[in-house]
Scaffold this motif. Structure first.
Motif, mmCIF file in Angstrom:
data_model
loop_
_atom_site.group_PDB
_atom_site.id
_atom_site.type_symbol
_atom_site.label_atom_id
_atom_site.label_comp_id
_atom_site.label_asym_id
_atom_site.label_seq_id
_atom_site.Cartn_x
_atom_site.Cartn_y
_atom_site.Cartn_z
ATOM 1 N N ASP A 11 -1.408 21.209 5.722
ATOM 2 C CA ASP A 11 -0.108 21.184 4.749
ATOM 3 C C ASP A 11 0.941 21.934 5.609
ATOM 4 O O ASP A 11 0.718 23.002 6.094
ATOM 5 C CB ASP A 11 -0.563 21.780 3.615
ATOM 6 C CG ASP A 11 -1.784 21.261 2.849
ATOM 7 O OD1 ASP A 11 -2.690 20.697 3.614
ATOM 8 O OD2 ASP A 11 -1.917 21.405 1.821
ATOM 9 N N ARG A 50 -3.459 11.978 -7.426
ATOM 10 C CA ARG A 50 -3.013 13.197 -6.864
ATOM 11 C C ARG A 50 -2.479 14.160 -7.583
ATOM 12 O O ARG A 50 -2.522 15.250 -7.485
ATOM 13 C CB ARG A 50 -1.683 12.395 -6.096
ATOM 14 C CG ARG A 50 -1.053 13.593 -5.312
ATOM 15 C CD ARG A 50 0.037 12.756 -4.503
ATOM 16 N NE ARG A 50 0.633 13.840 -3.306
ATOM 17 C CZ ARG A 50 1.741 14.421 -3.909
ATOM 18 N NH1 ARG A 50 2.595 13.998 -5.233
ATOM 19 N NH2 ARG A 50 2.382 15.192 -2.982
ATOM 20 N N ARG A 54 -3.930 17.902 -7.098
ATOM 21 C CA ARG A 54 -2.666 19.001 -7.106
ATOM 22 C C ARG A 54 -2.747 20.007 -8.060
ATOM 23 O O ARG A 54 -2.650 21.168 -7.722
ATOM 24 C CB ARG A 54 -1.373 18.438 -7.175
ATOM 25 C CG ARG A 54 -0.832 17.843 -5.750
ATOM 26 C CD ARG A 54 0.489 16.808 -6.071
ATOM 27 N NE ARG A 54 1.263 18.148 -6.116
ATOM 28 C CZ ARG A 54 2.119 18.595 -5.030
ATOM 29 N NH1 ARG A 54 1.620 18.252 -3.756
ATOM 30 N NH2 ARG A 54 2.972 19.326 -5.049
ATOM 31 N N ARG A 124 -1.638 10.812 6.399
ATOM 32 C CA ARG A 124 -2.858 10.935 5.778
ATOM 33 C C ARG A 124 -3.685 9.634 5.702
ATOM 34 O O ARG A 124 -3.213 8.600 5.030
ATOM 35 C CB ARG A 124 -3.075 11.794 4.419
ATOM 36 C CG ARG A 124 -2.388 13.119 4.670
ATOM 37 C CD ARG A 124 -2.806 14.317 3.368
ATOM 38 N NE ARG A 124 -2.474 15.509 3.476
ATOM 39 C CZ ARG A 124 -2.807 16.260 4.221
ATOM 40 N NH1 ARG A 124 -3.627 16.213 5.320
ATOM 41 N NH2 ARG A 124 -2.280 17.592 4.349
ATOM 42 N N THR A 129 -10.006 13.317 4.757
ATOM 43 C CA THR A 129 -10.876 13.403 4.184
ATOM 44 C C THR A 129 -12.237 14.230 4.824
ATOM 45 O O THR A 129 -12.933 15.209 4.504
ATOM 46 C CB THR A 129 -11.485 12.210 3.581
ATOM 47 O OG1 THR A 129 -10.385 11.424 3.202
ATOM 48 C CG2 THR A 129 -12.466 12.334 2.527
ATOM 49 N N GLN A 133 -12.465 17.544 3.251
ATOM 50 C CA GLN A 133 -13.573 17.684 2.290
ATOM 51 C C GLN A 133 -14.917 17.969 3.098
ATOM 52 O O GLN A 133 -15.886 18.545 2.864
ATOM 53 C CB GLN A 133 -13.878 16.479 1.579
ATOM 54 C CG GLN A 133 -13.048 16.314 0.310
ATOM 55 C CD GLN A 133 -11.716 16.245 0.620
ATOM 56 O OE1 GLN A 133 -11.102 15.275 1.252
ATOM 57 N NE2 GLN A 133 -11.048 17.065 -0.202
HETATM 58 P P1 TYD Z 1 0.223 16.764 -0.824
HETATM 59 O O1 TYD Z 1 0.891 17.246 -1.741
HETATM 60 O O2 TYD Z 1 0.486 15.009 -0.675
HETATM 61 O O3 TYD Z 1 0.476 17.462 0.733
HETATM 62 P P2 TYD Z 1 0.868 17.030 1.936
HETATM 63 O O4 TYD Z 1 2.303 16.865 2.010
HETATM 64 O O5 TYD Z 1 0.468 18.176 3.010
HETATM 65 O O6 TYD Z 1 0.045 15.742 2.511
HETATM 66 O O7 TYD Z 1 -1.147 17.011 -1.147
HETATM 67 C C1 TYD Z 1 -2.289 16.331 -0.442
HETATM 68 C C2 TYD Z 1 -3.443 17.309 -0.249
HETATM 69 O O8 TYD Z 1 -4.547 16.795 -0.357
HETATM 70 C C3 TYD Z 1 -3.349 18.125 0.907
HETATM 71 O O9 TYD Z 1 -3.589 19.469 0.485
HETATM 72 C C4 TYD Z 1 -4.465 17.442 1.456
HETATM 73 C C5 TYD Z 1 -5.483 17.020 0.683
HETATM 74 N N1 TYD Z 1 -6.150 15.739 0.844
HETATM 75 C C6 TYD Z 1 -7.575 16.072 0.830
HETATM 76 O O10 TYD Z 1 -8.160 16.908 0.958
HETATM 77 N N2 TYD Z 1 -8.273 14.849 1.295
HETATM 78 C C7 TYD Z 1 -8.043 13.544 1.511
HETATM 79 O O11 TYD Z 1 -8.559 12.676 1.973
HETATM 80 C C8 TYD Z 1 -6.364 13.382 1.571
HETATM 81 C C9 TYD Z 1 -5.460 12.144 1.709
HETATM 82 C C10 TYD Z 1 -5.642 14.567 1.083
#
Ligand code: TYD
Length: 240
Positions: A11, A50, A54, A124, A129, A133
């Motif tokens: 992030d 999402r 979030r 992403r 993932t 994860q």
């Molecule tokens: P987001 O606000 O879209 O953050 P960023 O701008 O950093 O992409 O939030 C996505 C969040 O979800 C980010 O902390 C990463 C997490 N994430 C996972 O944990 N696993 C996943 O498979 C994906 C796609 C995102």
């Protein structure tokens, strides 16, 4: 010519900025249709998931000691159902939620565009993932692999760009100077730093395992230098 490019990184590393820049450069060529997408929000279902995911972080500080679903339900009369559910976001639930969102995205957006020979630029994808994860939350990597296979039907990016940034640097970017980190949040921040260190390590290991697919860039470089490096590599994938 179909081309599938993904951006990865912790992030606050600047993925969206660089993805936008790349999309602009590709569009200027006027040779391809370029489709920018973001995970997990690239479909309506993804957007809903999402929001749910979030919310998890936002509400961590509100978890009561006895964090059972029933205790939570009692204390959260004013909250929406998804807001209550997010307290149950166990690592496996999170894995499945991202898998659901990605399955829909692959079916509805990624496959049809690749079939039409478009350029898909996705912020992403499966590597998030594995990093978050798997390495971050500690889920068995073989489980994560299965989830990723279910979601993608084996569709892999031609190129994955990792914007590599130390987590304390990312936090400092988000919150201003390091010294500004409030004492009150210190414990939470240390926990988060640990988590994000594991995520970063995960990304670096993935990149090492498949060097031909990954381009690893130091995210502390200037935006222009980064976007030039990306363009150099992407240009090689484009037909003459
Ligand atoms: P987001 O606000 O879209 O953050 P960023 O701008 O950093 O992409 O939030 C996505 C969040 O979800 C980010 O902390 C990463 C997490 N994430 C996972 O944990 N696993 C996943 O498979 C994906 C796609 C995102």
């Amino acid at each position: 010519m179909a081309l599938f490019i993904t951006f990865e990184g912790g992030d606050g590393c600047g993925k969206s900025t660089q993805a936008n820049e790349l999309v602009e450069r590709l569009r200027k060529q006027k040779k391809w249709k370029v489709i920018p997408i973001e995970e997990p929000g690239g479909t309506l279902l993804g957007k809903m998931l999402r929001e749910w995911l979030r919310g998890r972080e936002r509400s961590l500080t509100r978890l009561p000691e006895e964090g059972t679903q029933f205790a939570l339900l009692e204390t959260m009369n004013n909250h929406s159902i998804p807001d209550i559910l997010l307290h149950a976001a166990a690592p496996r639930a999170e894995l499945l939620a991202f898998t659901i969102a990605r399955s829909q995205l692959v079916e509805d957006v990624i496959i049809p565009n690749l079939v039409n020979n478009n350029v898909v630029v996705c912020t992403r994808y499966t590597d998030s993932t594995t990093a978050y994860q798997g390495y971050g939350r500690g889920l068995d990597l073989s489980l994560v692999k299965i989830a990723n296979e279910i979601a993608t039907k084996g569709i892999k990016p031609n190129l994955t760009i990792l914007l590599d940034l130390a987590p304390d640097e990312a936090l400092a970017r988000r919150w201003g100077a390091k010294a500004n980190i409030d004492d009150h949040f210190e414990e939470q921040v240390v926990d988060k730093l640990d988590f994000h260190q594991r995520v970063r390590q995960g990304y670096l290991e993935l990149a090492e395992q498949e060097p031909e697919r990954w381009l690893v860039i130091d995210a502390t470089l200037s935006q222009d230098v980064i976007s030039d490096k990306i363009w150099q590599r992407v240009s090689k994938l484009l037909p003459r």
